[in-house]
Scaffold this active site. Structure first.
Site, mmCIF file in Angstrom:
data_model
loop_
_atom_site.group_PDB
_atom_site.id
_atom_site.type_symbol
_atom_site.label_atom_id
_atom_site.label_comp_id
_atom_site.label_asym_id
_atom_site.label_seq_id
_atom_site.Cartn_x
_atom_site.Cartn_y
_atom_site.Cartn_z
ATOM 1 N N SER A 174 42.062 37.464 44.320
ATOM 2 C CA SER A 174 42.156 38.907 44.216
ATOM 3 C C SER A 174 40.792 39.607 44.211
ATOM 4 C CB SER A 174 42.967 39.235 42.959
ATOM 5 O OG SER A 174 43.154 40.600 42.817
ATOM 6 N N ALA A 180 45.821 51.441 35.379
ATOM 7 C CA ALA A 180 44.743 52.355 35.760
ATOM 8 C C ALA A 180 43.941 51.776 36.927
ATOM 9 C CB ALA A 180 43.839 52.605 34.557
HETATM 10 C C1 16G Z 1 45.116 40.662 37.385
HETATM 11 C C2 16G Z 1 46.452 41.339 37.316
HETATM 12 C C3 16G Z 1 46.295 42.808 37.040
HETATM 13 C C4 16G Z 1 45.522 43.000 35.757
HETATM 14 C C5 16G Z 1 44.220 42.255 35.811
HETATM 15 C C6 16G Z 1 43.596 42.265 34.457
HETATM 16 C C7 16G Z 1 48.403 40.759 38.609
HETATM 17 C C8 16G Z 1 48.981 40.576 39.964
HETATM 18 N N1 16G Z 1 47.148 41.175 38.584
HETATM 19 O O1 16G Z 1 44.373 41.117 38.447
HETATM 20 O O2 16G Z 1 47.570 43.350 36.908
HETATM 21 O O3 16G Z 1 45.272 44.347 35.517
HETATM 22 O O4 16G Z 1 44.456 40.902 36.163
HETATM 23 O O5 16G Z 1 42.509 41.430 34.461
HETATM 24 O O6 16G Z 1 49.034 40.509 37.600
HETATM 25 P P1 16G Z 1 41.842 40.976 33.104
HETATM 26 O O7 16G Z 1 42.880 40.230 32.305
HETATM 27 O O8 16G Z 1 40.705 40.150 33.538
HETATM 28 O O9 16G Z 1 41.409 42.233 32.429
HETATM 29 MG MG MG Z 2 44.559 41.941 43.592
#
Ligand code: 16G
Ligand code: MG
Length: 610
Positions: free
Chosen positions: A79, A421
């Site tokens: 991603s 967000a």
């Molecule tokens: C991933 C999640 C996204 C979330 C982000 C938070 C999916 C498909 N994607 O990209 O929704 O906002 O993680 O990242 O679930 P963090 O846990 O590193 O803050």
């Molecule tokens: Mg993504």
């Protein structure tokens, strides 16, 4: 656009010894204590992944069998992470994220210390599935696994491992090659056609994905002139610039451009020109560009494309996708060159108010269908207030990550809008919505085609196909937002002015072990270590006293361990940028002191924006 490659596994399963040697050929990396299934699947530096990928190839075949032969998916991507990382997201047969109960099996299999123990887990799952779906030949039910990958240099090699392992289990593998994450989820959702609501045409290939979306979008635009309000494309929304984050999204927009060309030639009015910048290879993936960078730093993306591609480009109407095109944010430069961000919160406000308004044209009491918005703790306080007080909709706060917000939208609402967000989100339409459409159709039959209720019905009926209901989708969300702006006759500036964001600051802190930090269910408060929340609360109270405001949202900050990176995240908002920065600085210091910070102490932010 190329057709997927279909590989058929042997109908006779390979002997267990051969499966074990495939597992042995990709041992667990000695430097990794265990794989964990983070916010969105496994995500690590690419060299650590072959072991997990072989095992997840086996696992995804078993998951398909465990659903009686429904088709499932594996997306190879990290991603918004940098190019060096890779990972996988597993899609269940409904197109959504892997069921939480099966996440545990996935983690156990990924972490089995050797092939012997992995084989024990595989045979336990196999026995369970055979008991649930006994087959005449004593084998497993049909297994079908869809595989897709992003543009990372190591994605093809990792995809091969998944394909090989799923084939070894006897699965059929449909390899879609380079696709965006939401495309892969769409293929899986549409492949299991019996799970699709009747209103959505079943299209389980790439051309179908574009057609269904582009045609419902164009049909939505066509309703523009009818209500006497919108159907206007202002000069500064004529060209939509897409920052592809140097990833897969940039490549896929090209097909839309071609379809738009055809639609234009057929007399469809109102389509914007699409201009893509930041293609793969033009710059480093997700670096100083793309949705993550733009949203977290609240800065415009760097433009890596060669000068001739940028010639004549306006910055008045721009979007940024992330590296696998499941997120989108909008932004623009105003006439004074000032940058403005329209994030997932603003998208939630625009989309939910549009849907509610259209529903009310048919059902003025707004009782027939329960609408609401799911946000996370990251939602700007002003957006939550606006949703509650102006849009007058229900708001639920869920834990960060699509699997949580998606489940909450599904659980609480008949039309559930969720947007983080950071730009990840979609709209879910439940059975009551489809019943409502059918009833409205019957009720309005024979009434003038262009009365407002009929226009609303036409619009609402198009949404379930335009929106990718399996998961957030940058392309689908971009078209949805553009259509709404067109129908309203708005540009980004009008949209931006619906409400003003509270100034906010995001940061991260490195600690020795981020699991020492625990939070409540929706991550708005820390539950461990014990002293942390008390200290954060005092900081918030002190800031509230200093700001001394009786109106609007109060200063707020929260911390949570990241699910995708080895760091603790900090979010703070206040009525001034200075306040948000100093609250974030204080929270960072508290984490450093109370949670085992590593390296030198975090430097406080110096406010440079008012
Ligand atoms: C991933 C999640 C996204 C979330 C982000 C938070 C999916 C498909 N994607 O990209 O929704 O906002 O993680 O990242 O679930 P963090 O846990 O590193 O803050
Ligand atoms: Mg993504």
């Amino acid at each position: 656009m190329t057709a997927p490659t279909i590989h058929h596994g042997s109908s006779i399963p390979i002997p267990p010894a051969q499966l074990a040697s495939l597992i042995d050929a990709h041992p667990k990396p000695p430097t990794l204590s265990s794989y964990s299934y983070g916010t969105a699947g496994f995500r690590y530096p690419a060299p650590l992944l072959p072991c997990a990928f072989v095992r997840m190839g086996i696992f995804s075949a078993l998951r398909s069998a465990s659903l009686g032969g429904e088709e499932v998916g594996v997306m190879i991507t990290a991603s918004h992470n940098p190019e060096e990382d890779n990972g996988m997201k597993l899609a269940d047969s409904n197109g959504g994220m892997l069921d939480a109960a099966w996440e545990e099996h996935a983690v156990s299999l990924a972490n089995a210390p050797n092939s012997k123990e992995a084989m024990v887990l595989i045979s336990t799952l196999t026995r369970y599935i055979k008991g649930k779906y006994p087959q005449k030949n004593g084998g497993l039910p049909k297994m079908v696994v869809h595989v897709g990958r992003d543009t990372r240099s190591h994605s093809p090699g990792l995809a091969k491992l998944v394909v090989r392992a799923a084939l070894a289990m006897g699965a059929t593998v449909i390899d879609h090659g380079e696709v965006s994450t939401p495309m892969l989820h769409h293929f899986v959702m549409h492949a299991n056609g019996h799970l699709l609501p009747g209103i959505i045409p079943q299209r389980c290939n790439e051309s179908g994905y574009y057609e269904i979306m582009a045609f419902s979008y164009a049909a939505l635009l066509r309703t523009g002139k009818l209500d006497g309000v919108g159907g206007k494309r202002l000069a500064n929304t004529k060209e939509l610039v897409i920052d592809g984050a140097c990833g897969i999204g940039a490549l896929k927009i090209d097909t839309f451009r071609k379809i738009f060309g055809k639609l234009n030639a057929e007399g469809c009015v109102g389509l914007p020109m699409l201009r893509t910048v930041n293609f793969p290879g033009e710059g480093p993936l997700n670096e100083i560009c793309g949705a993550e960078y733009v949203q977290k730093l609240q800065l415009p993306p760097n433009l890596y494309s060669p000068k001739d591609k940028l010639m004549g480009m306006s910055k008045g109407y721009m979007t940024s996708f992330d590296g696998d095109a499941d997120r989108v944010v909008f932004h623009f430069e105003d006439v004074n060159g000032k940058f403005h961000l329209l994030d997932g919160d603003k998208i939630a406000v625009l989309v939910s108010s549009f849907i509610q308004e259209e529903l009310r044209c048919i059902d003025p009491d707004g009782q027939a269908v329960k609408c609401g918005v799911v946000q996370t703790a990251y939602a700007n306080g002003s957006s939550t207030l606006y949703l509650k007080n102006v849009v007058k909709t229900n708001v639920v706060v869920a834990k960060t990550g699509v699997k949580f917000v998606h489940a909450a939208a599904h659980h609480h609402f008949d039309v559930g809008v969720y947007f983080e967000a950071n730009g990840h989100g979609t709209v879910l339409f439940g059975p009551k919505f489809y019943d409502f459409i059918a009833q409205a159709d019957a009720k309005l039959r024979g009434t003038p085609r262009n009365n407002r209720a009929n226009i609303a019905l036409r619009r609402l009926r198009l949404l379930p196909a335009l929106v990718n209901q399996s998961v957030g989708d940058a392309m689908s969300d971009m078209l949805l937002v553009d259509a709404i702006l067109y129908l309203r006759g708005w540009d980004l500036n009008t949209w931006a002015q619906l409400y003003s964001d509270m100034p906010s600051k995001q940061a991260k802190v490195k600690v020795a072990d981020r699991t020492v930090i625990a939070t409540n269910d929706n991550e708005t408060a820390a539950t461990a270590p014990e002293a942390l929340q008390k200290a954060l609360q005092s900081a918030m109270d002190a800031m509230a006293a200093a700001e001394n405001r009786s109106d609007g949202p109060k200063p707020r900050c929260f911390v949570r361990p990241s699910g995708t990176e080895d760091a603790v995240r900090v979010y703070a908002e206040a009525n001034t940028q200075n306040g948000a920065d100093s609250l974030a600085s204080e929270a960072m210091m508290l984490i450093y002191k109370l949670c085992g910070g590593v390296g030198s102490p975090p430097q406080p932010f110096i406010t440079n924006r008012l």
